[in-house]
Design a protein around this motif. Sequence first.
Motif, short mmCIF file in Angstrom:
data_model
loop_
_atom_site.label_atom_id
_atom_site.label_comp_id
_atom_site.label_asym_id
_atom_site.label_seq_id
_atom_site.Cartn_x
_atom_site.Cartn_y
_atom_site.Cartn_z
N ARG A 39 46.49 51.91 49.40
CA ARG A 39 46.51 50.54 49.90
C ARG A 39 47.94 50.06 50.06
NH1 ARG A 39 42.95 47.07 45.87
NH2 ARG A 39 43.41 45.48 47.47
N HIS A 40 48.16 49.15 50.99
CA HIS A 40 49.47 48.51 51.10
C HIS A 40 49.60 47.52 49.95
CE1 HIS A 40 52.91 46.42 52.84
NE2 HIS A 40 53.03 47.44 53.66
N ARG A 41 50.75 47.47 49.34
CA ARG A 41 50.94 46.61 48.17
C ARG A 41 50.67 45.13 48.48
NH1 ARG A 41 52.76 48.77 43.63
NH2 ARG A 41 53.69 50.87 43.69
N ASP A 42 50.89 44.75 49.74
CA ASP A 42 50.71 43.34 50.08
C ASP A 42 49.27 42.87 49.92
OD1 ASP A 42 53.36 43.10 50.64
OD2 ASP A 42 53.16 43.17 52.82
N ASN A 43 48.30 43.79 50.03
CA ASN A 43 46.91 43.31 49.93
C ASN A 43 46.32 43.42 48.53
OD1 ASN A 43 45.65 45.86 49.54
ND2 ASN A 43 45.39 46.19 51.73
N LEU A 44 47.16 43.76 47.55
CA LEU A 44 46.65 43.85 46.18
C LEU A 44 46.31 42.47 45.61
CD1 LEU A 44 48.99 46.55 44.60
CD2 LEU A 44 46.65 46.82 45.42
N ARG A 45 46.85 41.43 46.22
CA ARG A 45 46.55 40.07 45.75
C ARG A 45 45.30 39.50 46.40
NH1 ARG A 45 51.78 36.84 47.10
NH2 ARG A 45 51.63 38.13 48.96
N THR A 46 44.66 40.26 47.27
CA THR A 46 43.46 39.79 47.97
C THR A 46 42.23 40.21 47.19
OG1 THR A 46 44.62 40.00 50.09
CG2 THR A 46 42.22 39.81 50.15
N ASP A 47 41.55 39.25 46.59
CA ASP A 47 40.43 39.55 45.71
C ASP A 47 39.32 40.29 46.45
OD1 ASP A 47 38.90 39.02 43.10
OD2 ASP A 47 37.55 38.22 44.62
N ARG A 48 39.05 39.91 47.68
CA ARG A 48 37.98 40.56 48.45
C ARG A 48 38.25 42.05 48.60
NH1 ARG A 48 37.15 41.31 54.29
NH2 ARG A 48 39.38 40.84 54.43
N LEU A 90 34.06 50.82 46.22
CA LEU A 90 34.22 52.05 46.99
C LEU A 90 34.56 53.22 46.07
CD1 LEU A 90 34.52 53.36 49.86
CD2 LEU A 90 36.95 52.85 49.65
N SER A 91 35.52 53.04 45.20
CA SER A 91 35.92 54.12 44.30
C SER A 91 34.77 54.55 43.39
CB SER A 91 37.13 53.68 43.45
OG SER A 91 38.25 53.44 44.26
N ASP A 92 34.07 53.58 42.83
CA ASP A 92 32.94 53.89 41.97
C ASP A 92 31.84 54.61 42.75
OD1 ASP A 92 31.48 53.52 39.35
OD2 ASP A 92 30.10 52.44 40.69
N ARG A 114 37.85 43.85 45.16
CA ARG A 114 36.44 44.06 44.79
C ARG A 114 35.83 45.18 45.62
NH1 ARG A 114 33.74 38.47 45.51
NH2 ARG A 114 31.89 39.65 44.86
N PHE A 115 36.17 45.22 46.91
CA PHE A 115 35.65 46.29 47.76
C PHE A 115 36.21 47.64 47.30
CE2 PHE A 115 36.10 49.20 51.35
CZ PHE A 115 34.78 49.26 51.79
N ALA A 174 36.53 29.35 48.82
CA ALA A 174 35.12 29.74 48.73
C ALA A 174 34.73 30.22 47.34
CB ALA A 174 34.84 30.85 49.74
N GLY A 175 35.73 30.55 46.51
CA GLY A 175 35.42 31.13 45.21
C GLY A 175 35.42 32.63 45.28
N GLN A 176 35.67 33.27 44.16
CA GLN A 176 35.89 34.71 44.16
C GLN A 176 34.71 35.53 43.65
OE1 GLN A 176 39.49 35.28 41.93
NE2 GLN A 176 40.79 34.41 43.51
N GLU A 177 33.64 34.90 43.26
CA GLU A 177 32.56 35.68 42.65
C GLU A 177 31.34 35.81 43.55
OE1 GLU A 177 33.05 37.31 39.96
OE2 GLU A 177 35.04 36.42 39.83
N GLY A 178 31.39 35.22 44.76
CA GLY A 178 30.25 35.30 45.67
C GLY A 178 30.21 36.63 46.40
N PRO A 179 29.24 36.76 47.32
CA PRO A 179 29.13 38.00 48.12
C PRO A 179 30.38 38.22 48.96
CG PRO A 179 27.15 36.66 48.30
CD PRO A 179 28.17 35.81 47.62
#
Length: 301
Positions: free
Chosen positions: A269-278, A286-288, A281-282, A88-93
């Motif tokens: 976060r679990h280290r396994d999901n650090l490769r998930t762009d979605r 969230l932190s900001d 970005r969330f 789907a691409g990584q820059e969309g909503p």
Amino acid sequence: MSDTAPNWDDLRVFLAVARAESLSGAGRVLKMDPATVGRRIARLELDLGAPLFAKSPQGYALTLEGQRLLSHAARAEDEMMRAFEDVAGQEGPLSGQIRLGAPDGSANFLLPQVCAAIVEKHPDLEVQIVALPRIVNLSKREADMAIGVSAPTAGRLHVEKISDYKLHLAAAQSYLDRHPPITRLSDLRHHRVIGYIQDMIFDRELDYLSATGLDTVQLASNSVSVQINWIRQGAGLGIMHDFAIPFTEGLTKILTEEVSLTRSFYLIRHRDNLRTDRLNRFAAALSDGMRREVARLEALT
């Protein structure tokens, strides 16, 4: 064991039951009848030739075989999400469901407005806030990420500091008008104190009253919201997050020089999901958002 390999949909049902610890809870998430969920789990257990859950009065608990499958199923889920993102691409909503665990102070007074602002920008995103008076188990995938008040050191976790926040003693003006004045720490012994149930404090950073020298709490709860409602009603005095004070009228901070605490929020976060762009970005949004909201609310006190 069946000759048919389990498919992704079987693992999706398994993950839902493991997280909800019940067929009905999993059914609500999957929009599936609980009986159907049960049949799917029974079929998966037959295919694998091993029991995945042990049923008890408390619900469905993972067996040793189920615990082993959980890590593989969660990684498969992460890979599926990365595959969708790649196509789907990584820059969309942002879209899909993200579950966030948090202690109830931040869950009640910070995360609602922060997450609402994120969803406003990403209408196809579904955010779930799980407010628990304990540490969220990311290894069991109770949530995709969690807010903590201390940085864990065990497990395959990635931890980032979000922001400091402040806490002070506070009381309703109605309480102060009915009781002796408070001008020094020793005066607190003549007042009704509100705080945590001592043996239910799940993180040492929540042991706020140790800074006051008090060892007796007349009104206690494991919920920050219950404590704040007692303070708001004039039942006594207690330590409050500065960012929660603007939500409650008629409160006054007390002994601000003698009792001023600083704590921190961490994104875990679990280290396994650090490769998930979605999720990355969330997490950044969230932190900001939390940093900005803590600063805004504390400026109002």
